[in-house]
Motif scaffolding. Structure first.
Motif, PDB file in Angstrom:
ATOM      1  N   THR A 248       0.832  -1.207   0.000  1.00 49.45           N
ATOM      2  CA  THR A 248       0.000   0.000   0.000  1.00 49.45           C
ATOM      3  C   THR A 248       0.864   1.253   0.000  1.00 49.45           C
ATOM      4  N   MET A 249       1.916   1.240   0.802  1.00 50.48           N
ATOM      5  CA  MET A 249       2.845   2.371   0.828  1.00 50.48           C
ATOM      6  C   MET A 249       3.505   2.564  -0.535  1.00 50.48           C
ATOM      7  N   ALA A 250       3.903   1.459  -1.153  1.00 51.37           N
ATOM      8  CA  ALA A 250       4.557   1.539  -2.454  1.00 51.37           C
ATOM      9  C   ALA A 250       3.611   2.080  -3.524  1.00 51.37           C
ATOM     10  N   ALA A 251       2.331   1.698  -3.441  1.00 49.95           N
ATOM     11  CA  ALA A 251       1.360   2.113  -4.462  1.00 49.95           C
ATOM     12  C   ALA A 251       0.935   3.566  -4.305  1.00 49.95           C
ATOM     13  N   LEU A 252       1.102   4.123  -3.103  1.00 46.32           N
ATOM     14  CA  LEU A 252       0.564   5.456  -2.830  1.00 46.32           C
ATOM     15  C   LEU A 252       1.178   6.542  -3.704  1.00 46.32           C
ATOM     16  N   LEU A 253       2.468   6.450  -3.973  1.00 51.13           N
ATOM     17  CA  LEU A 253       3.115   7.504  -4.758  1.00 51.13           C
ATOM     18  C   LEU A 253       2.592   7.537  -6.185  1.00 51.13           C
ATOM     19  N   GLY A 254       2.526   6.373  -6.832  1.00 52.00           N
ATOM     20  CA  GLY A 254       2.064   6.334  -8.212  1.00 52.00           C
ATOM     21  C   GLY A 254       0.631   6.793  -8.371  1.00 52.00           C
ATOM     22  N   VAL A 255      -0.232   6.408  -7.406  1.00 54.10           N
ATOM     23  CA  VAL A 255      -1.650   6.756  -7.504  1.00 54.10           C
ATOM     24  C   VAL A 255      -1.887   8.180  -7.001  1.00 54.10           C
ATOM     25  N   GLY A 256      -1.511   8.436  -5.746  1.00 50.22           N
ATOM     26  CA  GLY A 256      -1.756   9.750  -5.169  1.00 50.22           C
ATOM     27  C   GLY A 256      -0.971  10.852  -5.847  1.00 50.22           C
ATOM     28  N   GLY A 257       0.284  10.556  -6.156  1.00 49.91           N
ATOM     29  CA  GLY A 257       1.099  11.544  -6.840  1.00 49.91           C
ATOM     30  C   GLY A 257       0.530  11.909  -8.189  1.00 49.91           C
ATOM     31  N   PHE A 258       0.023  10.903  -8.897  1.00 50.85           N
ATOM     32  CA  PHE A 258      -0.527  11.153 -10.225  1.00 50.85           C
ATOM     33  C   PHE A 258      -1.724  12.103 -10.154  1.00 50.85           C
ATOM     34  N   TYR A 259      -2.605  11.886  -9.184  1.00 55.71           N
ATOM     35  CA  TYR A 259      -3.773  12.752  -9.089  1.00 55.71           C
ATOM     36  C   TYR A 259      -3.424  14.154  -8.621  1.00 55.71           C
ATOM     37  N   MET A 260      -2.339  14.288  -7.871  1.00 58.82           N
ATOM     38  CA  MET A 260      -1.896  15.616  -7.477  1.00 58.82           C
ATOM     39  C   MET A 260      -1.339  16.394  -8.669  1.00 58.82           C
ATOM     40  N   VAL A 261      -0.624  15.703  -9.575  1.00 57.44           N
ATOM     41  CA  VAL A 261       0.013  16.417 -10.692  1.00 57.44           C
ATOM     42  C   VAL A 261      -0.866  16.443 -11.944  1.00 57.44           C
ATOM     43  N   THR A 262      -2.074  15.922 -11.838  1.00 54.45           N
ATOM     44  CA  THR A 262      -3.006  16.016 -12.970  1.00 54.45           C
ATOM     45  C   THR A 262      -4.306  16.705 -12.547  1.00 54.45           C
ATOM     46  N   ILE A 263      -5.130  16.014 -11.765  1.00 53.55           N
ATOM     47  CA  ILE A 263      -6.439  16.565 -11.383  1.00 53.55           C
ATOM     48  C   ILE A 263      -6.287  17.829 -10.542  1.00 53.55           C
ATOM     49  N   PHE A 264      -5.475  17.773  -9.475  1.00 48.91           N
ATOM     50  CA  PHE A 264      -5.307  18.971  -8.664  1.00 48.91           C
ATOM     51  C   PHE A 264      -4.549  20.053  -9.430  1.00 48.91           C
ATOM     52  N   PHE A 265      -3.622  19.651 -10.261  1.00 49.85           N
ATOM     53  CA  PHE A 265      -2.887  20.581 -11.117  1.00 49.85           C
ATOM     54  C   PHE A 265      -3.849  21.433 -11.936  1.00 49.85           C
ATOM     55  N   ILE A 266      -4.840  20.786 -12.559  1.00 50.25           N
ATOM     56  CA  ILE A 266      -5.817  21.513 -13.377  1.00 50.25           C
ATOM     57  C   ILE A 266      -6.697  22.398 -12.510  1.00 50.25           C
ATOM     58  N   HIS A 398      -4.699  30.959   2.444  1.00 50.08           N
ATOM     59  CA  HIS A 398      -4.742  32.074   1.481  1.00 50.08           C
ATOM     60  C   HIS A 398      -4.043  31.731   0.167  1.00 50.08           C
ATOM     61  N   ASN A 399      -4.313  30.519  -0.320  1.00 50.93           N
ATOM     62  CA  ASN A 399      -3.847  30.058  -1.636  1.00 50.93           C
ATOM     63  C   ASN A 399      -2.331  29.977  -1.774  1.00 50.93           C
ATOM     64  N   GLN A 400      -1.638  29.707  -0.682  1.00 52.04           N
ATOM     65  CA  GLN A 400      -0.200  29.488  -0.734  1.00 52.04           C
ATOM     66  C   GLN A 400       0.073  28.038  -1.128  1.00 52.04           C
ATOM     67  N   ALA A 401       0.938  27.843  -2.124  1.00 48.39           N
ATOM     68  CA  ALA A 401       1.120  26.512  -2.712  1.00 48.39           C
ATOM     69  C   ALA A 401       1.998  25.579  -1.885  1.00 48.39           C
ATOM     70  N   TRP A 402       2.586  26.074  -0.784  1.00 46.24           N
ATOM     71  CA  TRP A 402       3.489  25.204  -0.021  1.00 46.24           C
ATOM     72  C   TRP A 402       2.757  24.016   0.584  1.00 46.24           C
ATOM     73  N   GLY A 403       1.461  24.189   0.886  1.00 47.86           N
ATOM     74  CA  GLY A 403       0.691  23.086   1.473  1.00 47.86           C
ATOM     75  C   GLY A 403       0.582  21.895   0.527  1.00 47.86           C
ATOM     76  N   PRO A 404       0.063  22.086  -0.690  1.00 45.19           N
ATOM     77  CA  PRO A 404       0.021  20.983  -1.651  1.00 45.19           C
ATOM     78  C   PRO A 404       1.398  20.421  -1.973  1.00 45.19           C
ATOM     79  N   ALA A 405       2.426  21.276  -1.995  1.00 42.45           N
ATOM     80  CA  ALA A 405       3.781  20.788  -2.266  1.00 42.45           C
ATOM     81  C   ALA A 405       4.240  19.834  -1.166  1.00 42.45           C
ATOM     82  N   SER A 410       5.434  14.379   1.111  1.00 48.73           N
ATOM     83  CA  SER A 410       5.067  13.354   2.087  1.00 48.73           C
ATOM     84  C   SER A 410       4.783  12.005   1.432  1.00 48.73           C
ATOM     85  N   ILE A 411       4.011  12.018   0.341  1.00 47.52           N
ATOM     86  CA  ILE A 411       3.714  10.740  -0.303  1.00 47.52           C
ATOM     87  C   ILE A 411       4.938  10.191  -1.038  1.00 47.52           C
ATOM     88  N   ALA A 412       5.859  11.073  -1.423  1.00 47.15           N
ATOM     89  CA  ALA A 412       7.115  10.599  -2.006  1.00 47.15           C
ATOM     90  C   ALA A 412       7.924   9.845  -0.957  1.00 47.15           C
TER      91      ALA A 412
END
Length: 435
Positions: A248-266, A398-405, A410-412
């Protein structure tokens, strides 16, 4: 069954054929699933949650998006049982029918303005069906690809199934990019529905291809020599709980990371920075082309170094680019946004490309479908709410990007730990089937 006997009965040509068939079906599954994420970021918040203010509407849309992930572990239990008890093939046929129909029906849903509260309720129900189906789809596809492949070349065929992700990204983002060319009124009235309705004809094509797939030779061998496990999910929790946690830990980066850099990115670009949505969607299209190449290269590399070691390197890359990724988006410059998308998606892909190879080799054949499905979809259930969490953090600071970063970092870190221990826990079918 030994490794050698496996290699003597399975040819590379046959393995490639099975992997490509698995790829086509899984690409449809991810196309259907990714469409919802895109629509949650730019459509559902406006048309299905119209009584809420913009931020609340976006949070509600992402919560509905996350519901599909929450349903995935249940789908993993159901289809893991079918896949380990009755065969990989029937589970894969059932999942593709479920998600294809559910996605097509989303394209037919009336909006809030037509049927009121019933609209978001029905949307949530169909998202649940999507989640249940995906809960058993990817795990079955990668298991079939691995179990049809010679031992020494499993990495490349597992990676080939992973190519379904960028293909699905190209298909879903491309479909939305085309309908976004319509006037805003036409897009809201009917244009956004077209990509969802395409799921119906695509389902027919994918089902026709998948019906031709033969059952896994390792599963057949398991039936002939040891028989199946009556309660495979219970077997995973009883006999392989540590493997489940690490996987589960190993899978988290590929799945969670992907949605952060695609869906949340948009979402971050369009809703927080007010960047044209065409720019954000098109950036993911460019990045998806690089993703295909990196996926195949990482798969080959995993055959030399081991998938766990490759995952660790991928985690390090993600950690390094997490903050620059958001800094580039904050420039609002289209070229910088494309570079950001490529950096984010490519680095996450290094880990995602080897997830299938690593997870399948962490579980014995009699528990493999259930073990892979549970670990991948528990990670998916957590990942589905990451865009929601990131959006909430943005609203709070207040829309500071450090939180999502920091979420990406963390998932990395979690993925790196999973890769280190996952590599040590890899087993071969020789050690398990004959035990």
């Amino acid at each position: 069954m030994s490794d050698d006997s496996n290699d003597s009965t399975i040819s590379g040509a046959d393995a490639g054929k099975i992997a490509r068939a698995a790829l086509v079906g899984t690409a449809l599954e991810w196309y259907d699933y990714y469409l919802f994420g895109l629509a949650a970021a730019i459509v559902f918040n406006r048309l299905f949650f119209t009584d809420l203010d913009p931020t609340a509407g976006l949070l509600a849309a992402f919560a509905t998006f996350g519901v599909g992930f929450a349903a995935r572990p249940l789908g993993a239990i159901i289809f893991g049982y079918i896949g380990d008890r009755y065969g990989r093939r029937p589970a894969l046929l059932a999942t593709i029918v479920m998600i294809g129909i559910a996605t097509g029906l989303i394209g037919l849903l009336p909006e809030f303005g037509t049927i009121g509260l019933t609209a978001p309720i029905l949307l949530t129900v169909l998202r649940l069906v999507q989640g249940l189906a995906v809960g058993g789809e990817w795990s079955g596809a990668v298991t079939m690809a691995i179990e049809h492949a010679p031992m020494k070349t499993r990495g490349r065929y597992a990676a080939l199934v992973q190519v379904s992700s960028p293909i699905a990204t190209l298909m879903s983002s491309g479909a939305f990019a085309l309908v976004l060319l319509l006037p805003s009124e036409a897009f809201d009235a009917w244009g956004w529905r077209v990509p969802f309705l395409l799921a119906f004809p695509l389902l027919v094509i994918a089902l026709w291809i998948r019906i031709k797939i033969e059952e896994s030779p390792i599963y057949k061998d398991l039936l002939a020599h040891k028989g199946t496990t009556r309660t495979p999910v219970r077997g995973v929790f009883r006999h392989a709980p540590g493997r489940l946690v690490v996987a589960t830990m190993a899978a988290l980066l590929g799945v969670g990371g992907f949605y952060m850099v695609t869906i949340f990115f948009i979402s971050y670009g369009t809703n927080t920075l007010d960047i044209n949505r065409d720019v954000m969607v098109n950036a993911t299209l460019v990045a998806a082309l690089f993703q295909i190449v990196v996926t195949l290269l990482a798969g080959r590399l995993s055959e030399r170094l081991g998938p766990g070691k490759v995952m660790v390197w991928g985690a390090l890359f993600v950690g390094v680019v997490a903050f620059p990724f958001f800094w580039l988006i904050d420039t609002a410059d289209p070229l910088m946004i494309v570079i950001a998308a490529c950096l984010g998606i490519v680095t996450v892909t290094v880990a995602y490309a080897v997830t299938g190879a690593l997870l399948t080799e962490m579980f014995p054949p009699q528990l493999r479908y259930s073990g892979v499905a549970l670990s991948y979809n528990i990670a998916g259930a957590i990942s589905g709410f990451l865009p929601l969490l990131a959006t909430a953090i943005l609203a709070a600071n207040h829309n500071q990007a450090w939180g999502p970063a920091l979420i990406l970092v963390s998932i990395a870190l979690i993925g790196a730990i999973g890769g280190i221990f996952g590599e040590r826990l890899r087993v071969t079918d020789r050690h398990i089937v004959g035990s």
